[in-house]
Motif scaffolding. Structure first.
Motif, PDB file in Angstrom:
ATOM      1  N   TYR A 223      -3.003   4.659  -8.379  1.00 14.63           N
ATOM      2  CA  TYR A 223      -2.446   5.795  -8.485  1.00 14.63           C
ATOM      3  C   TYR A 223      -1.211   6.452  -7.796  1.00 14.63           C
ATOM      4  N   HIS A 224      -1.171   6.210  -6.723  1.00 13.07           N
ATOM      5  CA  HIS A 224       0.201   6.981  -5.889  1.00 13.07           C
ATOM      6  C   HIS A 224       1.149   5.912  -5.442  1.00 13.07           C
TER       7      HIS A 224
ATOM      8  N   ASN B 102       4.259   6.080  -5.712  1.00 16.91           N
ATOM      9  CA  ASN B 102       5.139   6.717  -5.163  1.00 16.91           C
ATOM     10  C   ASN B 102       5.213   7.394  -3.563  1.00 16.91           C
ATOM     11  N   ILE B 103       4.107   7.303  -3.115  1.00 20.16           N
ATOM     12  CA  ILE B 103       3.957   7.415  -1.614  1.00 20.16           C
ATOM     13  C   ILE B 103       4.624   6.381  -0.757  1.00 20.16           C
ATOM     14  N   LEU B 104       4.622   5.161  -1.352  1.00 19.23           N
ATOM     15  CA  LEU B 104       4.975   4.114  -0.279  1.00 19.23           C
ATOM     16  C   LEU B 104       6.501   4.206  -0.608  1.00 19.23           C
ATOM     17  N   PRO B 105       7.182   3.408   0.482  1.00 25.14           N
ATOM     18  CA  PRO B 105       8.653   3.453   0.391  1.00 25.14           C
ATOM     19  C   PRO B 105       9.071   2.620  -0.724  1.00 25.14           C
ATOM     20  N   THR B 106      10.182   2.955  -1.374  1.00 26.18           N
ATOM     21  CA  THR B 106      10.384   2.104  -2.631  1.00 26.18           C
ATOM     22  C   THR B 106      10.398   0.626  -2.459  1.00 26.18           C
TER      23      THR B 106
ATOM     24  N   ILE C 256     -11.426   5.193  -8.742  1.00 24.19           N
ATOM     25  CA  ILE C 256     -11.739   6.013  -9.862  1.00 24.19           C
ATOM     26  C   ILE C 256     -10.788   7.307  -9.497  1.00 24.19           C
ATOM     27  N   PHE C 257     -10.826   7.597  -8.077  1.00 23.93           N
ATOM     28  CA  PHE C 257     -10.238   8.967  -7.996  1.00 23.93           C
ATOM     29  C   PHE C 257      -9.147   8.885  -6.932  1.00 23.93           C
ATOM     30  N   GLY C 258      -8.435   7.883  -6.759  1.00 21.90           N
ATOM     31  CA  GLY C 258      -7.261   7.730  -6.105  1.00 21.90           C
ATOM     32  C   GLY C 258      -7.728   8.112  -4.567  1.00 21.90           C
ATOM     33  N   LEU C 259      -6.491   8.773  -3.895  1.00 20.16           N
ATOM     34  CA  LEU C 259      -6.722   9.126  -2.410  1.00 20.16           C
ATOM     35  C   LEU C 259      -7.801  10.066  -2.543  1.00 20.16           C
ATOM     36  N   TYR C 260      -8.081  11.165  -3.505  1.00 18.79           N
ATOM     37  CA  TYR C 260      -9.147  11.744  -3.315  1.00 18.79           C
ATOM     38  C   TYR C 260     -10.581  11.140  -3.265  1.00 18.79           C
ATOM     39  N   GLY C 261     -10.450  10.304  -3.999  1.00 16.18           N
ATOM     40  CA  GLY C 261     -12.108   9.393  -3.804  1.00 16.18           C
ATOM     41  C   GLY C 261     -12.086   8.679  -2.640  1.00 16.18           C
TER      42      GLY C 261
ATOM     43  N   ILE D 202     -10.916   9.803   0.194  1.00 21.52           N
ATOM     44  CA  ILE D 202     -11.292  10.807   1.249  1.00 21.52           C
ATOM     45  C   ILE D 202     -12.631  11.422   1.107  1.00 21.52           C
TER      46      ILE D 202
END
Lengths: 523, 373
Positions: A332-333, A335-339, A443-448, A450
């Motif tokens: 899902y994310h 883009n959070i990680l360093p490129t 299923i919900f990425g970081l939201y899931g 947390i």
């Protein structure tokens, strides 16, 4: 509906009183009753003889293997025969005969009058010798336990570099003695009970009077009395039957095989439960924080202890969250990680046949498989298998496109992290909890991630062990309790027992003013 | 030692945690733009002034709690205003709390959907939070208090990276001139800030759970200070980064700030998903305490033994509000409009009314007793 009620409801009610399930034993006197009861049981020995002067037939009854046979001959049979040939027979009457034998024939032996057949059978099966006389319904049990037992050895599970090495054995009385040796305080109380209808396992509840809250002891007693099971083969049975919430994955009793850790618990204000035939003691109440404390933490100075505790805490968090974090970042994310890192992970996943969550589950399964197989194999073979199996499986998995290199690293780190746990069971639970978190994250990425973590957090704050919040002392209690948590303050500053345990005597050390005299006279 | 709901009496310092959790909610994410629209670069002053208003309302609420020790809003309102009128006031509070928590769930789901999970139905996100909140509320306030202790750390450690990594990108010149249009815009901004924080009213439902209320005012004011001071500082950062005009155009100014802040040493590491994820815990705290207040009021109103069905009912109502198909900007506008009169009513007018009438009745009763002697 029943399950929902128990999940959201009020807990278990008290169990009905255990009913006796033994059939009545036929026989005119104790001797006949014992013969009937043990008919066909070849390990039960009846050493028949006649008490000379009395002209009464008698038998010493015992279990071969549980008593020292030569000591029975020398210490019981011979003195009995010698004495009975020298004295005149008393008038018939159970009390007088038994009492005469007890006080005159066997004055140096540890004897108890058993009032009936049930009690006599219990004594025999516990390893005592019972003297039964013809025509009498009472017996005399003579303590003479001497079966084979493992000696005191090094702790196998809770290995430490510093501190005592001895560990509990399968013999209850030895275990009690190991604790007594460390607490030479008459306030140390030991309450013995028998648990298990058929096993009649001896259980010892230990606490220090004046420290442990009486309410806790009453509660443990109540729960032990409510146990109605045929056999207790390990403290694990008791643990499962008396815990607060059966559905919680978290262990609600602390466990140890080390007498020093058990004593430290007693001194904190906890109670310790030992059972015969098991080297594992239970300590209650349990708090989550206490599972991260090694016995060694009390022996080393606080600087190295803090580093190691921090490692243990972080390792546990990694063990629970790492697979879920990886799945949510990759799926899902990114883009959070360093490129650079994102690109490398993307490249390593090239050609992998499965979605990242399937890959993670597969790898976790491999890890559990290797761990379980390694445990079942004999020592050195198991270790070799663990290393070789791990290497081969991950290498072939990567080549076959089943898993990526990054996933191998994540699962390896997860596995290693959970193995740092002091409590083996908690380590497994942490790996287990990582699974729903990972699924939620898939299923919900970081939201899931947390929200699933929050669910576990909510469960932790609602959980109690014997009325003590499981999450203590990370709450709003006395701030001084935080001196022995993730961070450990110097021993000299920990003057009080944990307030959340509601101990009677709260003071462990004198005030600093009194201690300053240790530094020598002031100029 | 059977499990019971609300079985522990709590120290007054819990009040500070509750105040922090219940007022922060979405305000730290969205209020910056609204304040900048009316107070410009003086938003930080407006927040400080609003703090005085919130402290005043906390004073009224705590005084009311002390006047009726061991009683919650339900008992106080029915004792002071009579059964009929008192019940009406309580029902107003219950409806308000459910609507407010539903709206918060709705907005946070939208935020997550917009920022992180564009393909996930907002309904599912809302449902997840409502189920968790209901699970927590079911166990009573005591575990919630323990969770809020943890949330205070989440609050601090969510804001800290923003401050540390964001302060370098701030031009403090954008905060000048101070008070160039006089005090009126500042007061307007303070009003906008004040009406966004109606949470402290939940303390009225927690009153019977505290061991003593001697330090309650100190804790409540401490809680307000812990929101107002970081809030004002965050506003300084946001205005200094975006400028007041750009900021006034933003609905989620803090999220935009977190997105543009990049960690030194890494390229492409954005803080917004991590910040939003950790902040969702604060939002959860607000939702759960509002739901708890509603459940607790209903339980006392109906004298219910068990809270299971009340938790289910409020959870369903909360979810229903969260599922209403309304666009978030419209919802925010509606909420801001309604808050102009609901917040003062909830945290000032009704508590003050209960306090004044309660005092008058107490004086009357003591006068009657004195005359009888």
């Amino acid at each position: 509906m029943g399950l929902i009620k128990r999940l959201f409801g009020r807990g278990k009610g008290p169990a009905p009183p255990p009913a006796s399930r033994h059939r009545p034993i036929k026989g005119r006197d104790l001797l006949e009753q014992l013969r009937n009861q043990f008919a066909g049981q070849d390990d039960i020995r009846f050493r028949d003889f006649e008490l000379g002067g009395w002209g009464v037939r008698a038998a010493l009854v015992y279990v071969e293997g549980l008593v020292d046979t030569s000591r029975v001959e020398e210490g019981v049979t011979k003195p009995l025969l010698r004495w009975s040939s020298e004295v005149e027979a008393p008038a018939p009457g159970v009390a007088r005969r038994i009492d005469a034998l007890r006080t005159s024939a066997l004055p140096s032996a540890q004897t108890t009058v058993e009032p009936g057949c049930e009690e006599a059978i219990s004594a025999i099966l516990a390893g005592d010798v019972v003297l039964a006389l013809e025509g009498e319904t009472r017996g005399l049990s003579i303590a003479n336990r001497g079966g084979q037992a493992r000696g005191v050895e090094d702790a196998a599970l809770e290995v430490t570099i510093r501190g005592p090495r001895d560990s509990f054995t399968e013999t209850l009385m030895w275990n009690i003695a190991l604790i007594r040796r460390r607490v030479r305080d008459p306030s140390l109380r030991i309450g013995l009970k028998k648990v298990g209808r058929r096993s009649r396992t001896d259980v010892a509840l230990m606490y220090i009077d004046g420290i442990t809250p009486p309410g806790l002891i009453e509660e443990i007693d109540r729960r032990l009395d409510a146990i109605d099971i045929d056999a207790v083969l390990d403290t694990g049975y008791i643990e499962q039957l008396i815990e607060d919430e059966w559905y919680s994955p978290f262990p609600q009793h602390l466990k140890t095989e080390r007498p020093d850790r058990a004593v430290a618990s007693l001194l904190e204000g906890r109670a310790v439960l030992l059972a015969d035939t098991t080297p594992m003691a239970l300590m209650m109440p349990a708090t989550l924080d206490a599972f991260f404390h090694s016995p060694e933490d009390s022996y080393d100075r606080f600087w190295p202890v803090n580093l190691l505790r921090l490692v243990r805490f972080f390792a546990s968090i990694i063990g629970v969250l790492a697979p879920g974090l990886y799945v949510s970042f990759v799926a899902y994310h990114p883009n959070i990680l360093p490129t650079e890192l994102a690109l490398r992970i993307h490249a390593s996943r090239e050609g992998v046949a499965f979605p990242v969550v399937v890959e993670a589950i597969l790898m976790q399964f491999f890890l559990e498989l290797i761990k379980e197989a390694g445990l079942r194999l004999p020592g050195p073979l198991g270790q070799t298998f663990g290393i070789v199996g791990g290497l081969i499986l991950s290498d072939i998995g990567i080549r076959a496109g089943l898993v990526s290199e990054a996933m191998v690293i994540v699962v390896a780190v997860t596995g290693i992290s959970t193995f740092t746990s002091i409590d083996r069971e908690l380590g497994t639970v942490l790996r287990l909890l990582g699974l729903p978190i990972m699924l939620s994250a898939s299923i919900f990425g970081l939201y899931g991630l947390i929200m699933a973590s929050l669910f576990i957090g909510i469960h932790l704050v609602t959980l109690r062990s014997y009325g003590v919040p499981y999450f203590a002392p990370y709450v709003y209690y006395d701030w001084r309790d935080l001196r022995d948590t993730v961070f450990k303050a110097p021993l000299g500053s920990m003057r009080r027992r944990p307030s959340y345990l509601r101990t009677e005597d709260v003071q462990r050390q004198d005030s600093p003013g009194e201690r300053s005299s240790l530094k020598g006279p002031s100029k | 030692m059977k499990r019971e709901t609300d079985n522990d009496r709590l120290p007054h310092k819990v009040i500070a945690y509750v105040v922090i959790v219940v007022i922060t909610e979405l305000n730290f994410l969205r209020l910056g733009g609204s304040i900048a629209a009316v107070a410009g670069q003086n938003g930080w002053l407006a927040i400080l002034v609003a703090g005085l208003g919130l402290a005043g309302s906390a004073y009224i609420i705590v005084t009311l709690m002390r006047m009726f020790p061991g009683k919650s809003l339900v008992e106080i309102a029915t004792d002071v205003l009579g059964r009929f009128l008192g019940t009406g006031v309580v029902v107003f509070y219950i409806v308000y709390w459910i609507l407010r928590s539903g709206v918060i769930v709705h907005l946070q789901s939208h935020l997550f959907s917009r920022q992180l999970l564009p393909d996930t139905p907002e309904m599912l996100l809302s449902l997840y939070m409502v189920v968790l909140s209901s699970y927590l509320v079911r166990h009573g306030f005591e575990p919630m208090a323990r969770l809020f202790w943890v949330l205070v750390f989440v609050y601090v450690f969510s804001l800290l990276p923003l401050v540390l990594f964001g302060i370098g990108a701030v031009e403090f010149g954008r905060l000048k001139p101070v008070l160039h249009d006089g005090m009126l815009p500042v007061l307007h901004g303070a009003w906008v800030t004040f009406v966004a924080g109606p949470g402290a009213a939940v303390l009225l439902m927690l009153s019977p759970l505290f061991t003593d209320l001697k330090g309650a005012l100190r804790s409540a004011l401490g809680g307000v200070a812990w929101i107002i001071l970081p809030g004002a500082f965050l506003n300084v950062l946001l205005v200094g980064h975006f400028g007041p005009l750009d900021m006034a155009e933003m609905t989620w100014s803090t999220m935009t700030f977190a997105r543009t802040v990049e960690t030194p040493g890494f390229t492409g590491l954005r803080l917004d998903p991590i910040f939003l994820t950790s902040w969702s815990l604060m939002i959860f705290g607000t939702v759960s305490i509002l739901q708890y207040a509603a459940v607790s009021a209903l339980r006392r109103l109906f004298r219910a033994e068990d809270n299971l069905w009340l938790v289910v009912a409020t959870g369903a109502s909360l979810a229903a509000v969260a599922f209403v198909p309304i666009s978030p900007p419209d919802l925010v506008r509606w909420v801001e409009g309604a808050s102009e009169w609901t917040t003062p009513a909830i945290i000032v007018v009704f508590p003050a009314l209960l306090l004044i009438v309660g005092r008058m009745r107490a004086q009357k009763t003591s006068a009657v007793k004195g005359g009888g002697r």
